[in-house]
Design a protein around this motif. Sequence first.
Motif, mmCIF file in Angstrom:
data_model
loop_
_atom_site.group_PDB
_atom_site.id
_atom_site.type_symbol
_atom_site.label_atom_id
_atom_site.label_comp_id
_atom_site.label_asym_id
_atom_site.label_seq_id
_atom_site.Cartn_x
_atom_site.Cartn_y
_atom_site.Cartn_z
ATOM 1 N N ASP A 1 -2.293 2.196 -8.641
ATOM 2 C CA ASP A 1 -2.314 3.759 -9.123
ATOM 3 C C ASP A 1 -3.372 4.195 -10.111
ATOM 4 O O ASP A 1 -3.996 5.042 -9.912
ATOM 5 C CB ASP A 1 -0.883 3.979 -9.473
ATOM 6 N N SER B 1 9.220 5.068 -5.730
ATOM 7 C CA SER B 1 8.143 5.321 -6.602
ATOM 8 C C SER B 1 8.067 4.770 -8.016
ATOM 9 O O SER B 1 7.163 4.599 -8.805
ATOM 10 C CB SER B 1 8.436 6.899 -7.115
ATOM 11 N N LYS C 1 1.379 0.607 -6.269
ATOM 12 C CA LYS C 1 0.733 0.095 -5.163
ATOM 13 C C LYS C 1 0.077 -1.017 -5.916
ATOM 14 O O LYS C 1 -0.527 -0.950 -7.035
ATOM 15 C CB LYS C 1 -0.193 0.993 -4.891
ATOM 16 N N ALA D 1 0.721 -1.378 -0.256
ATOM 17 C CA ALA D 1 0.129 -0.056 -0.034
ATOM 18 C C ALA D 1 0.981 1.397 0.067
ATOM 19 O O ALA D 1 0.487 2.327 -0.358
ATOM 20 C CB ALA D 1 -0.986 -0.028 1.172
ATOM 21 N N SER D 2 2.127 1.059 0.654
ATOM 22 C CA SER D 2 3.057 2.299 0.734
ATOM 23 C C SER D 2 4.358 2.036 0.100
ATOM 24 O O SER D 2 5.222 1.533 0.936
ATOM 25 C CB SER D 2 2.970 2.906 2.100
ATOM 26 N N ASN E 1 8.345 1.709 -0.872
ATOM 27 C CA ASN E 1 9.195 2.823 -0.637
ATOM 28 C C ASN E 1 9.688 3.403 -1.901
ATOM 29 O O ASN E 1 10.330 4.703 -1.613
ATOM 30 C CB ASN E 1 10.319 2.006 0.211
#
Length: 386
Positions: A285, A227, A231, A222-223, A225
């Motif tokens: 996303d 980019s 998700k 979900a988060s 680390n």
Amino acid sequence: MTKLNQQHSLLKIKLLNFRSYKEVELSLCNKHVVLCGPNGSGKTNFLEAISLLMPGKGLRSSKKEHFPYIEDHDQSIHNDWAIHYTLKRGENVHEISTGVQSLTTNTKSSRRYKFDGNFLKSKDISQLISMNWITPTMHNIINGSESLRRNFFDRMISALNPSHKNRLNKLEKLSRERTKLLEKNIKDESWFSIVEQEISQLSIAIIVERQNFTAKLDEFMASPNSSFFPKVRIIWSGMVEEWLNGKPAIYAEEKMGAYLEKERLDRSFSICGPSNSVLKIWFGDFGKPSELCSTGQQKSILVSIVLAYSKLLKNKKEFSPILLLDEATAHLDEEQFQAFFDESLINSSQIWMTGTDKYIFKKLEKSANLQYFVINDSNVTQLVDL
């Protein structure tokens, strides 16, 4: 109290009569290893040997008859094969071996483990070792069949909880026995009642374990680390999953038991349960189902799942996992691969990578020391200088 997140890594590995290797031994001085060489040189065979440190079929899900070495000149097969590992586990060093030793060429022998000279059950080995891997063929998991997805997730769950694999095997056996009796039109209500109750209990336990596992993966994904990695959401669906929605397990067991009885009395051989569960993977996303994603997005989804699983292994087991990356750059471009490697360093004890071009790994040296080996026709030599 057990110290969590310790490191474990291979210091030495020796292959005897395994795949394309008659005999080879590697001694390691740095934690992270690169195996480079042309396609077909034996890199994946070597990585597969490492993966067999864990119980199961290895990173290629191979049949055991594919493991023995075959002599080129007469195609004779060596039925006996072995792999010896020297493993540093925390502050201790252990000798582990696995393989097959048959008394005659016609003897079918199962693979066994030795740990510091003593035979050990595979379920006990799985509690001592933590391992994760990614291979080029794993891309098929994202856009492949439902059974391929289920097997992939069941393997990961079983590495954390060996009883999950035991339940799957027992369920398969009971379901097969039930189907045979139905096909023979045998009517034994008491037997069917007992077996269908056990099938229901096993099925619910398996599905609940799957849901709990993917919920934990979801937390890590979900988060992310980095980019570079999206998700991801993973959702199980099916008839049994609907029964479990907001209801206790005993309710789902009773519903499934009643379903099995009705199907049997109606002379239908269909069955609901873990083998019918549908696994949906969403590119978070964009809220897009994985089968509609581009090839690049699908590869990113796979990497996100592998990274999340490494984090989960680190979180749940005593030792951070050993990570195997076959054809490491097949899934990612240069920037993504660097980000993946840096993330993996945080969550892995030791990383093994293969590739055809040794220079693609050069930039990784700013993050960690690497030890290089060249493999050509299953001959392995250490590369001292790039």
